[in-house]
Design a protein around this motif. Structure first.
Motif, mmCIF file in Angstrom:
data_model
loop_
_atom_site.group_PDB
_atom_site.id
_atom_site.type_symbol
_atom_site.label_atom_id
_atom_site.label_comp_id
_atom_site.label_asym_id
_atom_site.label_seq_id
_atom_site.Cartn_x
_atom_site.Cartn_y
_atom_site.Cartn_z
ATOM 1 N N PRO B 3 -8.545 5.342 -19.184
ATOM 2 C CA PRO B 3 -7.511 6.094 -20.040
ATOM 3 C C PRO B 3 -7.285 5.505 -21.217
ATOM 4 C CG PRO B 3 -6.463 5.296 -18.000
ATOM 5 C CD PRO B 3 -7.514 4.610 -18.020
ATOM 6 N N LEU B 4 -7.183 6.434 -22.590
ATOM 7 C CA LEU B 4 -7.105 6.010 -23.652
ATOM 8 C C LEU B 4 -5.829 5.702 -24.146
ATOM 9 C CD1 LEU B 4 -9.507 8.627 -25.116
ATOM 10 C CD2 LEU B 4 -9.830 6.246 -25.169
ATOM 11 N N LEU B 7 -0.913 8.951 -27.090
ATOM 12 C CA LEU B 7 -0.742 9.750 -28.190
ATOM 13 C C LEU B 7 0.716 9.778 -28.258
ATOM 14 C CD1 LEU B 7 -3.777 12.117 -27.949
ATOM 15 C CD2 LEU B 7 -3.626 10.008 -29.185
ATOM 16 N N HIS B 12 2.107 14.141 -32.593
ATOM 17 C CA HIS B 12 0.722 14.465 -32.500
ATOM 18 C C HIS B 12 0.439 15.918 -32.805
ATOM 19 C CE1 HIS B 12 -2.046 16.395 -29.488
ATOM 20 N NE2 HIS B 12 -2.714 15.631 -29.747
ATOM 21 N N GLN B 13 1.707 16.747 -32.899
ATOM 22 C CA GLN B 13 1.425 18.073 -33.194
ATOM 23 C C GLN B 13 0.821 18.300 -34.469
ATOM 24 O OE1 GLN B 13 3.599 20.033 -35.353
ATOM 25 N NE2 GLN B 13 2.877 22.073 -34.529
ATOM 26 N N LEU B 17 1.218 15.752 -37.881
ATOM 27 C CA LEU B 17 -0.009 14.847 -38.330
ATOM 28 C C LEU B 17 0.019 14.999 -39.906
ATOM 29 C CD1 LEU B 17 -2.840 15.159 -35.573
ATOM 30 C CD2 LEU B 17 -1.393 13.199 -36.286
ATOM 31 N N PHE B 83 2.932 5.696 -36.774
ATOM 32 C CA PHE B 83 1.524 6.332 -37.190
ATOM 33 C C PHE B 83 0.320 5.660 -37.249
ATOM 34 C CE2 PHE B 83 -0.711 8.137 -40.751
ATOM 35 C CZ PHE B 83 -1.123 9.412 -40.081
ATOM 36 N N MET B 87 -3.016 6.411 -35.170
ATOM 37 C CA MET B 87 -4.232 6.649 -35.601
ATOM 38 C C MET B 87 -5.246 5.649 -34.938
ATOM 39 S SD MET B 87 -4.357 8.765 -38.216
ATOM 40 C CE MET B 87 -3.388 10.007 -37.310
ATOM 41 N N LEU B 90 -6.266 7.516 -31.945
ATOM 42 C CA LEU B 90 -7.313 8.632 -32.001
ATOM 43 C C LEU B 90 -8.662 8.006 -32.384
ATOM 44 C CD1 LEU B 90 -5.093 10.973 -34.470
ATOM 45 C CD2 LEU B 90 -6.053 11.320 -31.949
ATOM 46 N N GLN B 91 -8.515 6.988 -33.222
ATOM 47 C CA GLN B 91 -9.976 6.083 -33.367
ATOM 48 C C GLN B 91 -10.466 5.625 -32.162
ATOM 49 O OE1 GLN B 91 -11.389 5.755 -35.991
ATOM 50 N NE2 GLN B 91 -10.277 4.763 -37.889
ATOM 51 N N LEU B 93 -10.175 7.257 -29.322
ATOM 52 C CA LEU B 93 -10.648 8.392 -28.613
ATOM 53 C C LEU B 93 -12.206 8.768 -29.357
ATOM 54 C CD1 LEU B 93 -9.142 10.574 -26.753
ATOM 55 C CD2 LEU B 93 -9.661 11.964 -28.821
#
Lengths: 104, 104
Positions: B3-4, B7, B12-13, B17, B83, B87, B90-91, B93
């Motif tokens: 699992p990552l 978030l 996240h919305q 963002l 934040f 990020m 997300l990176q 991911l």
DNA sequence: GACGTTACTTTCCAATTCGGAAAGTTAAAT
DNA sequence: ATTTAACTTTCCGAATTGGAAAGTAACGTC
């Protein structure tokens, strides 16, 4: 500072991002594997996959594996492309955030 | 495939963002600027900012600018940190998706 | 110093979305 | 014919999200 590229609502939700990230790495993944990684119940995963299938992003194939029926999920070409675009949008966001010097 | 990292639901919305991406680049931004970039109504922006303030991620300061009252929004240290972590998630991911050879 | 205007904020309300539980379905195993 | 495994669908309730409209506060104006 201009608006960033749009995020795909069919992919943006966390569970969907997880699913998509997995699918981007394989030709197909088992339902059970996705459920484990996305960490959701059967019903929730099923609903996310239906939604993604409806968007034309994934295909589900039932196949017998060791006698038992299993479902294999794959990205369609469209799904792969959409995910790539979505990732690019996120990259853009990251990049825009990365010049994070404290300027005004 | 594990699992990552999680978030942050408070970030996240999509509109959030956008807001966060802007704030990460400046010491503070005007309400009107954020509204334009996030492309939402006054009320919606106000609500997102309230939520982020409630999470301890931003502070709002009213200040007179040319006589007129303006609101300036800034990240708190906590907000910046959150934040950054978001990020990074997300990176991760993006990275996990990037080995996108078609393996099984 | 009442009045209008600007710049938000809050309330109201409808539409989605999300999630789990539980019931339903289907194909294979017994 | 039954049972079981592997999903799928239905049935909720809870939370989000969004805009419109009403509310508020601080000036600026006359």
């Amino acid at each position: 500072m201009k608006p960033l590229p749009p995020l795909d609502p069919a992919l943006h939700q966390p569970a969907r991002l997880q699913i998509a990230a997995v699918l981007s790495n394989v030709s197909s993944a088992e339902f059970a594997k996705l459920r484990e990684i996305a960490d959701v119940s059967d019903s929730v995963l099923s609903k996310h996959l239906s939604a993604m299938a409806e968007a034309g992003y994934v295909t589900l194939k039932k196949a017998a594996m060791d006698g038992r029926q299993r479902t294999w999920i794959s990205f369609t070409r469209k799904g792969r492309k959409a995910f790539k675009a979505h990732m690019a949008a996120l990259q853009a966001l990251v990049a825009s955030a990365e010049q994070a010097a404290t300027a005004e």
